[in-house]
Every structure is written in structure tokens, then in C-alpha cells.
Enzyme design. Structure first.
Site, short mmCIF file in Angstrom:
data_model
loop_
_atom_site.label_atom_id
_atom_site.label_comp_id
_atom_site.label_asym_id
_atom_site.label_seq_id
_atom_site.Cartn_x
_atom_site.Cartn_y
_atom_site.Cartn_z
N LYS A 128 31.12 44.71 53.84
CA LYS A 128 31.59 44.61 52.63
C LYS A 128 31.47 45.21 51.59
O LYS A 128 29.98 45.55 51.72
CB LYS A 128 31.89 42.83 52.76
CG LYS A 128 33.40 42.60 51.44
CD LYS A 128 34.32 42.42 52.63
CE LYS A 128 35.96 42.03 51.49
NZ LYS A 128 36.75 41.84 52.71
N ASP A 168 40.61 45.89 49.98
CA ASP A 168 40.94 44.06 49.52
C ASP A 168 41.36 43.45 48.96
O ASP A 168 41.75 44.62 47.81
CB ASP A 168 39.01 43.72 49.90
CG ASP A 168 38.64 42.14 49.93
OD1 ASP A 168 39.02 41.41 51.03
OD2 ASP A 168 38.48 41.78 49.15
P1 NDP Z 1 45.59 41.61 46.27
O1 NDP Z 1 44.18 42.75 45.08
O2 NDP Z 1 46.60 42.51 46.95
O3 NDP Z 1 45.91 40.63 45.24
C1 NDP Z 1 45.59 40.41 44.94
C2 NDP Z 1 46.09 38.58 44.55
O4 NDP Z 1 45.04 37.42 44.25
C3 NDP Z 1 46.56 39.36 43.10
O5 NDP Z 1 48.14 38.20 43.06
C4 NDP Z 1 45.80 38.86 42.51
O6 NDP Z 1 46.41 38.12 41.19
C5 NDP Z 1 45.31 37.64 41.95
N1 NDP Z 1 43.61 37.04 41.96
C6 NDP Z 1 42.31 38.15 42.28
N2 NDP Z 1 41.57 37.59 41.80
C7 NDP Z 1 42.05 36.62 40.63
C8 NDP Z 1 41.20 35.65 39.85
N3 NDP Z 1 40.31 35.48 39.98
N4 NDP Z 1 42.11 34.54 39.84
C9 NDP Z 1 43.65 34.26 39.83
N5 NDP Z 1 43.99 35.48 40.72
C10 NDP Z 1 43.43 36.55 40.83
O7 NDP Z 1 44.11 41.47 47.59
P2 NDP Z 1 44.66 40.82 49.04
O8 NDP Z 1 45.85 40.32 48.71
O9 NDP Z 1 44.07 41.48 49.82
O10 NDP Z 1 43.45 40.45 48.93
C11 NDP Z 1 43.43 38.48 48.62
C12 NDP Z 1 42.25 37.72 49.04
O11 NDP Z 1 42.47 37.50 50.77
C13 NDP Z 1 41.18 37.97 48.74
O12 NDP Z 1 40.34 36.84 48.30
C14 NDP Z 1 40.56 39.13 49.86
O13 NDP Z 1 39.65 38.81 49.94
C15 NDP Z 1 41.50 37.94 51.16
N6 NDP Z 1 41.90 38.70 52.38
C16 NDP Z 1 42.22 39.95 52.06
C17 NDP Z 1 42.03 40.79 53.52
C18 NDP Z 1 43.32 42.49 53.53
O14 NDP Z 1 43.67 42.39 54.58
N7 NDP Z 1 43.42 42.79 52.25
C19 NDP Z 1 41.73 40.52 54.71
C20 NDP Z 1 41.77 39.26 54.52
C21 NDP Z 1 41.33 38.82 53.88
P3 NDP Z 1 46.05 39.56 39.33
O15 NDP Z 1 46.80 40.75 39.87
O16 NDP Z 1 46.72 39.09 38.17
O17 NDP Z 1 44.82 40.19 40.13
O1 2IT Z 2 38.45 40.26 54.32
C1 2IT Z 2 39.09 41.14 55.45
O2 2IT Z 2 38.69 40.17 56.59
C2 2IT Z 2 39.44 41.52 53.94
N1 2IT Z 2 39.46 42.64 53.36
C3 2IT Z 2 40.28 43.51 55.82
C4 2IT Z 2 39.14 43.41 56.46
C5 2IT Z 2 39.21 45.14 57.25
O3 2IT Z 2 38.31 45.50 58.00
O4 2IT Z 2 40.11 44.76 57.54
#
Ligand code: NDP
Ligand code: 2IT
Length: 448
Positions: A128, A168
Site C-alpha cells: 500500500k 484508493d
Molecule cells: P474516494 O476518495 O473515491 O472516496 C472517499 C469517500 O469517503 C468520500 O466520500 C470522502 O468524503 C469519504 N471520506 C474519506 N475520508 C473521510 C473521513 N476522514 N471522514 C469522513 N469521510 C471520509 O475513495 P474510495 O471510494 O476509493 O475509498 C473508500 C474506502 O474504500 C477506503 O477505505 C478505501 O481504502 C476502500 N477501498 C477502496 C478500493 C478501491 O478500489 N478504490 C478497494 C477496496 C477498498 P470527502 O470527499 O468529504 O473527503
Molecule cells: O484497498 C484496496 O483493495 C484497494 N484500494 C485496491 C487495490 C488494488 O490494487 O486494486
């Protein structure tokens, strides 16, 4: 030393050696607490130091990221990449750009990634990275210059057979494009498989954008099916409104459920008619605004900056924002309102106290390393397509994702039954199953 004493000793040493990293300690504790019955059956893993090695990253990189903002001022951020474990394949895991990023956060995420990636059954190790850079309010040019500076240092450690980042929080298709461009320029190689989450027109896979959200809904669907339930006609609450949240909403609606609330870091919105996805996408993905803007176009919807999205009654909750966003009192409110299932789209969104409340109340609980594994699994499908210089259709790729999520679900239930007797214990199932696959590979590869 008996199994539990061994595990306790490794945890104590991990805490001692990594002070002031509470999220990392939490992620390690969550896995180690499941492993007692596994070590009872496999004492050989204690003899070969598997846990001690698993808790120590293979490599940790911290670097300076200098860049120039639009006013001409020099800015300095801190970049990270933790290459945690390569027993099963090249290090694989996303990059997070958020002001809260520090080494402990990256280590918690990298540690989770090892077991999640193992659970998918694909040939990917765990890693990561990210930076304490805040993309909010930054121009496109600033984002590009930041990504270029970040990659100018990081490129030395990457490679399609070495380490393959993706997105992420704060890193999506736009950022992956700038990162890829700089990697290509510096190395003079069109190495498609060095990053995943690329746009579909030049090496990206269909369904990667949707995969984490869709996968979390597929996983929840499988959990519900064990009780004869489904999404049809159900009220659903999703936290966040980013990549994972948006596509979770899309799939819930496709399965006949109704998402009545979602959130961002400024508050949450409720739309009893069901979230209008096209509007949400336009606000978040095109205009890059706050969700409060949603209510201007939908007078029936309301926005609240106080309380949490979990105050809204629902049958199914999908936390898709960030770590430790769903605390004890949120879990109490959800249970009181009759929640049946919770699946973590985010990484570690539920605090340990919240998880305990779901467990005591008999709520189906899908931990992130199982429920959100669809994102990284589809990244591995992207790597396969890049290696073969092939492109699969959307339907073909979605079918692969659905079957991977079904398989992850089955594996969790079977392993939980083998080691604890209760197939509903997805935490035990995910941790034990992921651990066993990595431990077997590490044992075969010797003490390295
Ligand atoms: P994005 O940046 O697209 O969206 C993040 C969302 O979460 C936004 O709505 C943001 O709000 C909110 N957020 C972030 N930090 C905070 C905080 N401290 N308090 C409240 N709200 C918060 O990220 P993703 O959708 O890609 O990721 C979301 C989660 O999913 C994370 O935990 C990530 O690790 C996990 N994840 C992502 C994957 C992927 O493929 N993208 C795969 C597996 C897991 P704001 O815009 O106001 O900051
Ligand atoms: O938390 C996760 O699994 C991710 N942000 C996606 C990682 C990836 O390599 O697609």
C-alpha cells in the site's frame, strides 16, 4: 509455548516495535485474534516464525514529494510505499492521497491487503502507499505536477513483476493516468501492467471502476442469501460518496434495493425516494463538489452536518468511506433500528467495539478484507488482460467478479466452520483463510 501465548508475544513485540501507530496495531490485533485455532492445528507455523515475518514489512519506503502550486509556491509532501509481503505475487495495493496519511495508516492498509489479496485466490502479494497530500480544491495542473513528482521517486521500486499500485482514497482514473504517463516517460517502457485502474481506452479493464462497490454488494447478497433474504425492497444506507460508495449504490438499485442515505466528510444526505445516482455522479465525479449540492437539485432530499448517516434506519448498511467511521454508538443505533447485514466496502470502517455489537446481536457482518476484495481482484484481472494484450467485455469481466465474490464468500464460511464451528463468523473465516494461503507459500519459500 502454547498457540495463544505465541500469538500474544508476537503482538506485544509488534506494538513495541511500531509505537504510535494505532491503526496498524488495530489491524494486526484483528487478524491475530482469529488465529488461535489455526496455530493449534498448525504448530509448524510458530516454529518457522511466520507471524513474526508477516508483521514486519519486507520493505518500507518514505520519500519527499516536492511540487510547485499554481501561485508558484514550493510545496513539500511525504510519500510512502510499504511493500509488505510478496509470497503470493508482486506487491499489490492502492495509493491513498489524503492529509491524514502517515506510516501507520499505510501499514494498516498494507497488512490488510496481504490477507485480502490471498483470499481472492489470485497471484498478488500485499502492499500500500500514498501521500499526505490533500487533493481537495487543487487544480488539474497541480494534481498532475504532484503525481509526476510522486512517480519520479516511486518509479524505481515499481514494475509489473515487482510492485503494482492502483487507486484508493483521493486516487482515481485521472491520477492513475498522470502517474502512468510519468512512469512511461522515465522508464521509456509502455509497461501496461505496472499500474491498475487505468481508463478503459488504454489498458484499463472494464468493471475495475465499479468493482469494489459492486463486489461489496455481491458479498452482502451472498450473506443475505444464507438467511433467505435479498436486496429487493430493502432500505440501504451507504457511507461515503466516492468511488466505492457510488458503485455500491448503483448495484443495490440494480438488485431492487433502495439507498436512502449517503455521506461525505462534511455530513450526510437523506433521500427517501432513493439516491439519484446520475445526480450524485455528476456532483462527485464531474463537478467534484460536496454532497450538500445534491439537495439544491432534489428539494425532497435533506442534508445534515450533525449526527451520522447511521442514524438513518435501514435493513442493510454498507460503510464505504474510511477507517473507524462506524463507532460503537453507530452500531447500537443500527441494531436498534433493525439492521440485518453490514458489509464493509471501506477498509476497517467499523471499530472493534462496533463489530462486537453486531456479533452479539446476530447481525451478518462481512469484514472489509472479504467484502471489498472485488476491487483488487479486478485489478488482478486487469493485469491478466495486460499480460495477454487482451480486452474482455464488460459482461465477461463482471461475471468473473461475481464468481470471485461467491468463491470468497464460500471460502470464508467453510474456513470459519472448520476452525470455529460457526459459518456466520466471516471475520474468523476471512482471516484464517487468507492467513493459511500466505503461510503455506511462505513456508515453501523458506526463511526469507
Ligand atoms: P474516494 O476518495 O473515491 O472516496 C472517499 C469517500 O469517503 C468520500 O466520500 C470522502 O468524503 C469519504 N471520506 C474519506 N475520508 C473521510 C473521513 N476522514 N471522514 C469522513 N469521510 C471520509 O475513495 P474510495 O471510494 O476509493 O475509498 C473508500 C474506502 O474504500 C477506503 O477505505 C478505501 O481504502 C476502500 N477501498 C477502496 C478500493 C478501491 O478500489 N478504490 C478497494 C477496496 C477498498 P470527502 O470527499 O468529504 O473527503
Ligand atoms: O484497498 C484496496 O483493495 C484497494 N484500494 C485496491 C487495490 C488494488 O490494487 O486494486
Amino acid at each position: 509455548m502454547n498457540a495463544n501465548a505465541h500469538i500474544e508475544a508476537v503482538f506485544d513485540e509488534t506494538r513495541r516495535r511500531n509505537p504510535a501507530e494505532p491503526e496498524f496495531h488495530q489491524a494486526v490485533a484483528e487478524v491475530l485474534e482469529s488465529l488461535g485455532p489455526v496455530f493449534e492445528r498448525h504448530p509448524e507455523y510458530a516454529a518457522t516464525g511466520i507471524l513474526e515475518r508477516l508483521c514486519e514489512p519486507e520493505r518500507q519506503l518514505i520519500f519527499r514529494v516536492p511540487w510547485v502550486d499554481d501561485s508558484g509556491a514550493v510545496r513539500v509532501n511525504r510519500g510512502f510505499r510499504v511493500e509488505f509481503n510478496s509470497a503470493l505475487g508482486p506487491y499489490k495495493g492502492g495509493l491513498r492521497f489524503h492529509p491524514s496519511v502517515n506510516l501507520g495508516i499505510v501499514k494498516f492498509l498494507g497488512f490488510e491487503q496481504i490477507f485480502k489479496n490471498a483470499l481472492t485466490g489470485m497471484a498478488i502479494g500485499g502492499g500500500k502507499g500514498g501521500a499526505d497530500f490533500d487533493p481537495k480544491g487543487r487544480s488539474d495542473g497541480e494534481i498532475m505536477r504532484f503525481c509526476q513528482s510522486f512517480m519520479t521517486e516511486l518509479h524505481r521500486y515499481l514494475g509489473e513483476h515487482t510492485d503494482v499500485p492502483a487507486g484508493d482514497i483521493g486516487v482515481g482514473g485521472r491520477e492513475i493516468g498522470y502517474l502512468f504517463g510519468q512512469y512511461k516517460r522515465i522508464t521509456n517502457r509502455y509497461e501496461s501492467g505496472v499500474l491498475t485502474g487505468k481508463p478503459v481506452g488504454w489498458g484499463g479493464s472494464h468493471v475495475r471502476t465499479e468493482a469494489t462497490g459492486y463486489g461489496a454488494v455481491f458479498f452482502a447478497h451472498e450473506m443475505l442469501a444464507t438467511r433467505g433474504l435479498g436486496f429487493d425492497g430493502r432500505r440501504v444506507v451507504v457511507s461515503g460518496s466516492g468511488n466505492v460508495a457510488v458503485y455500491a449504490v448503483e448495484k443495490v438499485h440494480a438488485l431492487g434495493g433502495r439507498v436512502v442515505a449517503c455521506s461525505d466528510s462534511s455530513g450526510y444526505l437523506v433521500d427517501e425516494a432513493g439516491i439519484d445516482l446520475e445526480l450524485l455522479k455528476e456532483i462527485k465525479e464531474v463537478r467534484r463538489e460536496r454532497i450538500a449540492a445534491y439537495t439544491e437539485a432534489r428539494p425532497g432530499a435533506s442534508f445534515s452536518a450533525r449526527g451520522t448517516v447511521y442514524d438513518v434506519p435501514c435493513d442493510i448498511a454498507l460503510p464505504c468511506a474510511t477507517q473507524n467511521e462506524l463507532a460503537r454508538e453507530d452500531a447500537v443505533a443500527l441494531v436498534k433500528n433493525g439492521v440485518r447485514a453490514v458489509a464493509e466496502g471501506a477498509n476497517m470502517p467499523c471499530t472493534p467495539a462496533a463489530v462486537q455489537i453486531f456479533r452479539d446481536a446476530g447481525v451478518l457482518f462481512g469484514p472489509g478484507k472479504a467484502a471489498n476484495a472485488g476491487g483488487v481482484a479486478t485489478s488482478a484481472l486487469e493485469m491478466q488482460q495486460n499480460a495477454a494484450r487482451d480486452t474482455w467485455t464488460f459482461a465477461q469481466t463482471e461475471a468473473r467478479l461475481a464468481s470471485i465474490m461467491r468463491e470468497v464468500h464460500t471460502q470464508c464460511r467453510e474456513t470459519a466452520t472448520t476452525y470455529g464451528g460457526n459459518g456466520d463468523d466471516y471475520v474468523l473465516g476471512a482471516n484464517a483463510s487468507g492467513f493459511l494461503r500466505v503461510a503455506e507459500a511462505m513456508t515453501a519459500q523458506g526463511v526469507i
